[in-house]
Scaffold this motif. Structure first.
Motif, short mmCIF file in Angstrom:
data_model
loop_
_atom_site.label_atom_id
_atom_site.label_comp_id
_atom_site.label_asym_id
_atom_site.label_seq_id
_atom_site.Cartn_x
_atom_site.Cartn_y
_atom_site.Cartn_z
N CYS A 133 0.81 -1.21 0.00
CA CYS A 133 0.00 0.00 0.00
C CYS A 133 0.84 1.26 0.00
O CYS A 133 0.33 2.34 0.26
CB CYS A 133 -0.94 -0.01 1.21
SG CYS A 133 -2.21 -1.27 1.08
N ASP B 229 3.80 5.30 4.41
CA ASP B 229 2.87 5.59 5.48
C ASP B 229 2.72 7.07 5.76
O ASP B 229 1.93 7.46 6.61
CB ASP B 229 3.32 4.88 6.77
CG ASP B 229 3.13 3.40 6.67
OD1 ASP B 229 3.91 2.67 7.32
OD2 ASP B 229 2.22 2.98 5.95
N GLY C 211 -3.99 -4.72 -1.30
CA GLY C 211 -4.68 -3.45 -1.34
C GLY C 211 -4.37 -2.65 -2.58
O GLY C 211 -4.21 -3.18 -3.67
N ALA D 234 1.39 8.15 -0.76
CA ALA D 234 0.45 7.77 0.30
C ALA D 234 -0.88 8.49 0.11
O ALA D 234 -0.93 9.63 -0.36
CB ALA D 234 1.04 8.09 1.67
N ARG E 147 -4.19 8.57 2.71
CA ARG E 147 -4.77 8.03 3.93
C ARG E 147 -6.25 7.69 3.78
O ARG E 147 -6.75 6.75 4.40
CB ARG E 147 -4.56 9.00 5.10
CG ARG E 147 -3.11 9.08 5.55
CD ARG E 147 -3.00 9.60 6.98
NE ARG E 147 -1.62 9.60 7.43
CZ ARG E 147 -0.98 8.54 7.90
NH1 ARG E 147 -1.60 7.38 7.94
NH2 ARG E 147 0.27 8.63 8.31
N GLU F 28 -6.42 4.35 2.20
CA GLU F 28 -5.98 3.33 3.15
C GLU F 28 -7.07 3.03 4.17
O GLU F 28 -7.30 1.88 4.54
CB GLU F 28 -4.70 3.80 3.85
CG GLU F 28 -3.47 3.82 2.93
CD GLU F 28 -2.25 4.39 3.60
OE1 GLU F 28 -2.30 4.59 4.84
OE2 GLU F 28 -1.26 4.63 2.92
N ASN G 82 -9.07 -0.51 4.83
CA ASN G 82 -9.06 -1.13 6.16
C ASN G 82 -10.46 -1.31 6.73
O ASN G 82 -10.63 -2.04 7.71
CB ASN G 82 -8.22 -0.29 7.12
CG ASN G 82 -6.74 -0.39 6.83
OD1 ASN G 82 -6.27 -1.41 6.34
ND2 ASN G 82 -6.00 0.67 7.12
#
Length: 847
Positions: free
Chosen positions: A39, A42, A303, A316, A318, A321, A325
């Motif tokens: 993915c 971070d 992912g 990245a 978020r 992500e 999740n």
């Protein structure tokens, strides 16, 4: 066994999404194969930027934007004081291409506004009217590929009409696209294309289990072509490394070609100059890829990974992500060739649409929201028989999605339609049910005035345990806010029946007469009421030498058979298990139904009888079990645990599934196989065991333990006693019964016979091949034959006698296995083991 491949005429296998997920998914999980895409980094990505978008379409992910359906207790679409929210995406499905555009087909909107679809089976199709009708266009090069029976692995189409192809050359007279080897891609695990078992009789005489070393072959070396709109072809090459070839192609918005390799490398390919560069490198297999707006977006088992097109560095995001999740945590599984759990559709410079079974979502890069535009439970997206294949955005508010069953779904926003239907019908299962999802989608298509809200107790997005989920459900039921329809698998069915939670289904089951398995339909009948009904079932069988399997009717006779075989075979496994707790698990099906009294309490005498009987069987079996065999099994589960794999799921497969035990029987890893027949696939696989050289004396039969005539109910349905929509819930129960092939065998005898003969051949010859690789580096393969009419009739006769349902009780079985292991190791007597279980269950019930 480390790997498994399937070849032959497998078209229908791939069309049955559930069957593949159950069989192939379990096989691959058991074999420790992994795959996926990382993915990215971070670091944060603009968390404070406000999401752009039309507020009418929805709200922030997780927010209730329906205006009427909130917590489980809501009775209808909302109270009269709440203004009804209007506007939702409306679906229109076109099935005209169902026979032509199956899995692997691609869809694109050309620069002139026309639509182009390219199918690896039927070639190029063009639509002038936005997908309403399609016209085929003949291509000489495609016709030549079909004549050679080339196997097309992947296709990419560009807006200016170019077609990129990954293929393996065939030869005239071979089985072509359908037989080029299911091994070309083994789902989420990424062991694509070893080619083992790819073709009938290819690796030896029919009936043989053929072994060969890895050095003997098994490599796949595909070719790559790009064809212009004028049908001129250019071949390009990628430096070949074993099992690191390209398996996915994608054109960018400006017509550049990109390819994803098996090792995760993403290449930009200048096919005109014969050059390429590594544009990015993903952490694992890439199954779906879009290149636009200076980004490469890759989807895989881990992912979504986003890369900067210029630098190749991870980017990245978020919001995405978080979406993965929550909404996609348990769903990023590539278990069926050509079926995408998540489809991404780019738009403009910064907008990304995400499509999955839960709906259609919109995200602006740099923003902090992923907003839902369309609820998958209100259309075919939630239907598991409609696997996602491809899709495009047409205009501002219209999507055209191509499903792998050849259906085309058009989704356009209608501001005059209520955001949710007026009637709320609530369905519940402890774990997600593919069969129920299919029925919900079909039911809502028939009843647009109804919204079926499906709640799953263990949805994978929280740390809740089974006990937590049941406590929450029981609280809802006690408050009068329970679901209308229950799927009672792995739930306390007896308790719900005793406490009057469930309605009497007898009036609704009158339509299912002698053409259905009556004993199974009435398995949960008590005091003249049927409060729960299995909508499917499986049958446990034993396979082995014909003179033996007919004797295996109870624990004593099974112990005698094992003793006699042990005299002939001093070393090695006879029944399969090499650990004490595995031996106990192998007999739960045919013993556990006898352990409880009518009031639900545990019968100590029956447990003592079980421990004494299993001790007899184990004493004969363990004489041939070596320390090496034990260590190999222990090491297997240790590696599983280290990789985060569930020992319980793998035990279920290794001990009770014919996909594993049948293999071991054929390669002489054990002398009998025990497992449940749950589909045409497992029936054929079991019967194929007796075509293997040296196993022609084999046969199958039902077997008993402490009880006989056992079946395993699947997708047990019940209706709430307090439901205000009982008739609607009953209609769904009927649909579940008719759709039972999704979860076991069909209750309709004639339909079951047809199902079990799905792959019948005129002369009874094999229609596919299967194989795998062992830990010693050797491959084996064998032919898969259709079950004969006589074999199918015998299984149906066994099912007609089935009357003892095995219903899993996790708490009781855990106590039995732990106490039983001590008994079999000589650490306590059978009587002491039974007493320990009874005491543990008393403590559990007291809590």
């Amino acid at each position: 066994m480390n790997g498994r491949r399937y070849g032959g005429k497998m078209k229908k296998y791939r069309m049955k999404k559930y069957w593949l997920k159950r069989w192939m998914g379990l096989v691959m999980a058991a074999l420790l194969l992994t795959g996926g895409v990382g993915c990215g980094a971070d670091d944060a990505a603009g968390g404070s930027v406000k999401q752009e978008g039309d507020e009418r379409r929805g709200g922030e992910m997780g927010e209730d934007v329906t205006g009427g359906i909130g917590e489980m207790g809501a009775g209808t679409g909302g109270s009269g004081n709440v203004e009804k929210v209007m506007g939702r995406y409306v679906e229109s499905v076109n099935g005209d291409m169902a026979d032509f555009a199956l899995e692997g087909s691609r869809l694109v909107q050309l620069e002139d506004g026309r639509l182009m679809m390219f199918s690896p089976r039927s070639g190029k199709w063009v639509s002038e009217d936005g997908g309403e009708s399609w016209t085929p266009e003949s291509l000489a090069w495609f016709s030549q590929m079909r004549t050679r029976n080339d196997y097309i692995m992947d296709i990419a189409v560009s807006a200016d009409g170019y077609v990129g192809i990954i293929f393996c050359e065939g030869k005239e007279g071979s089985d072509g696209q359908e037989s080029a080897g299911e091994g070309a891609e083994d789902g989420e695990n990424g062991t694509a294309g070893t080619g083992v078992g790819a073709g009938n009789g290819e690796n030896g005489e029919k009936g043989d289990v053929v072994e060969k070393s890895e050095a003997d072959g098994g490599e796949l070396r595909p070719k790559y072509m790009v064809y212009s709109p004028d049908n001129e072809g250019v071949e390009f090459e990628i430096p070949y490394e074993r099992n690191k070839y390209l398996h996915r192609l994608s054109f960018s918005e400006d017509g550049r070609l990109f390819g994803a390799a098996m090792d995760g490398k993403i290449y930009e390919i200048d096919w005109k100059q014969g050059e390429q560069r590594v544009a990015a490198e993903a952490d694992g297999l890439v199954y779906h890829m879009e290149v636009w707006g200076g980004r490469i977006v890759c989807c895989g088992g881990k992912g979504i990974a986003i890369f900067d097109l210029d630098t190749g560095e991870p980017v990245a995001d978020r919001a995405i992500e978080e979406f993965l999740n929550t909404e996609m945590k348990e769903n990023m599984v590539y278990a069926t060739a050509g079926v995408l759990p998540l489809l991404v559709i780019p738009a403009g410079e910064d907008i990304l649409y995400l499509v999955c079974e839960k709906g259609i979502y919109r995200h602006v890069f740099g923003g902090n929201l992923v907003e839902q535009l369309a609820d998958g439970m209100l259309n075919s997206l939630g239907n598991p028989s409609y696997g996602l294949g491809d899709g495009i955005l047409m205009g501002e508010d219209e999507f055209l999605l191509l499903f792998t069953n050849g259906q085309l779904g058009d989704y356009s926003y209608d501001p005059d339609v209520p955001a949710t239907p007026d009637i709320l019908l609530r369905a519940y299962s402890l774990e997600e049910s593919e069969q129920l999802k299919k029925v919900i989608a079909d039911f809502q298509a028939k009843h647009p005035e109804v919204y079926v809200r499906y709640d799953v107790g263990l949805d994978g997005n929280s740390s809740a345990t089974r006990e937590d989920a049941l406590k929450k459900l029981n609280t809802e039921i006690a408050a009068g806010n329970g679901p209308d329809l229950f799927i009672l698998d792995d739930m306390p069915v007896d308790s719900y029946m005793e406490k009057g939670v469930l309605a009497d289904l007898t009036p609704y089951l009158e339509a299912y007469g002698e053409g259905y398995f009556q004993k199974i339909l009435r398995a949960f009948e008590s005091e003249g009421k049927i409060q729960a009904v299995p909508t499917g079932f499986t049958i446990p069988i034993v396979g082995g030498r014909a003179e033996d399997v007919g004797k295996m009717k109870n624990m004593a006779s099974i112990a005698e058979v094992v003793r006699q075989r042990r005299k002939e075979m001093p070393t090695g496994s006879i029944l399969g298990p090499v650990r004490e707790k595995d031996m106990i698990k192998q007999f739960l099906w045919v013993c556990a139904p006898s352990w409880k009294k009518e009031d639900g309490s545990v019968e100590e005498e029956k447990l003592e009888e079980f421990f004494a009987g299993i001790q007899e069987v184990w004493d004969a079996e363990k004489e041939g079990i070596t320390d090496t065999m034990r260590k190999k099994t222990d090491d297997f589960y240790l590696r599983q645990a280290e990789q985060g794999n569930s020992e319980e799921a793998l035990e279920e497969f290794r001990i009770n599934h014919i996909g594993w035990s049948g293999d071991q029987y054929m390669i002489r890893g054990q002398e009998f196989f025990m497992g449940d027949i749950d589909s045409c696939g497992t029936m054929d696989l079991a019967m194929s065991c007796f075509h293997v050289k040296g196993r022609e004396d084999g046969d199958f039969a039902s077997y008993g333990g402490q009880v006989s005539n056992v079946f395993i109910p699947q997708t047990i349905a019940g209706i709430s006693q307090t439901s205000e929509h009982r008739e609607m819930a009953a209609e769904m129960v009927g649909m579940l019964i008719e759709e039972s092939y999704w979860s076991g065998l069909n209750l309709n005898k004639e339909q079951l016979k047809k199902d079990l003969r799905t792959y019948a051949t005129e002369d009874g010859s094999s229609y596919a091949s299967a194989g795998g690789s062992g830990e010693d580096g050797t491959y084996f393969s064998y032919e898969i034959y259709p079950a004969s009419e006589e074999e199918v009739d015998r299984l149906i006769q066994i099912a007609e006698q089935a009357e003892a349902p095995y219903v899993k009780d996790r708490v009781l079985e855990k106590a039995v296995r732990e106490a039983g292991e001590k008994v079999l190791k000589g650490e306590m007597t059978a009587k002491e083991g039974a007493k320990e279980v009874v005491n543990r269950m008393a403590l559990y019930l007291a809590e």
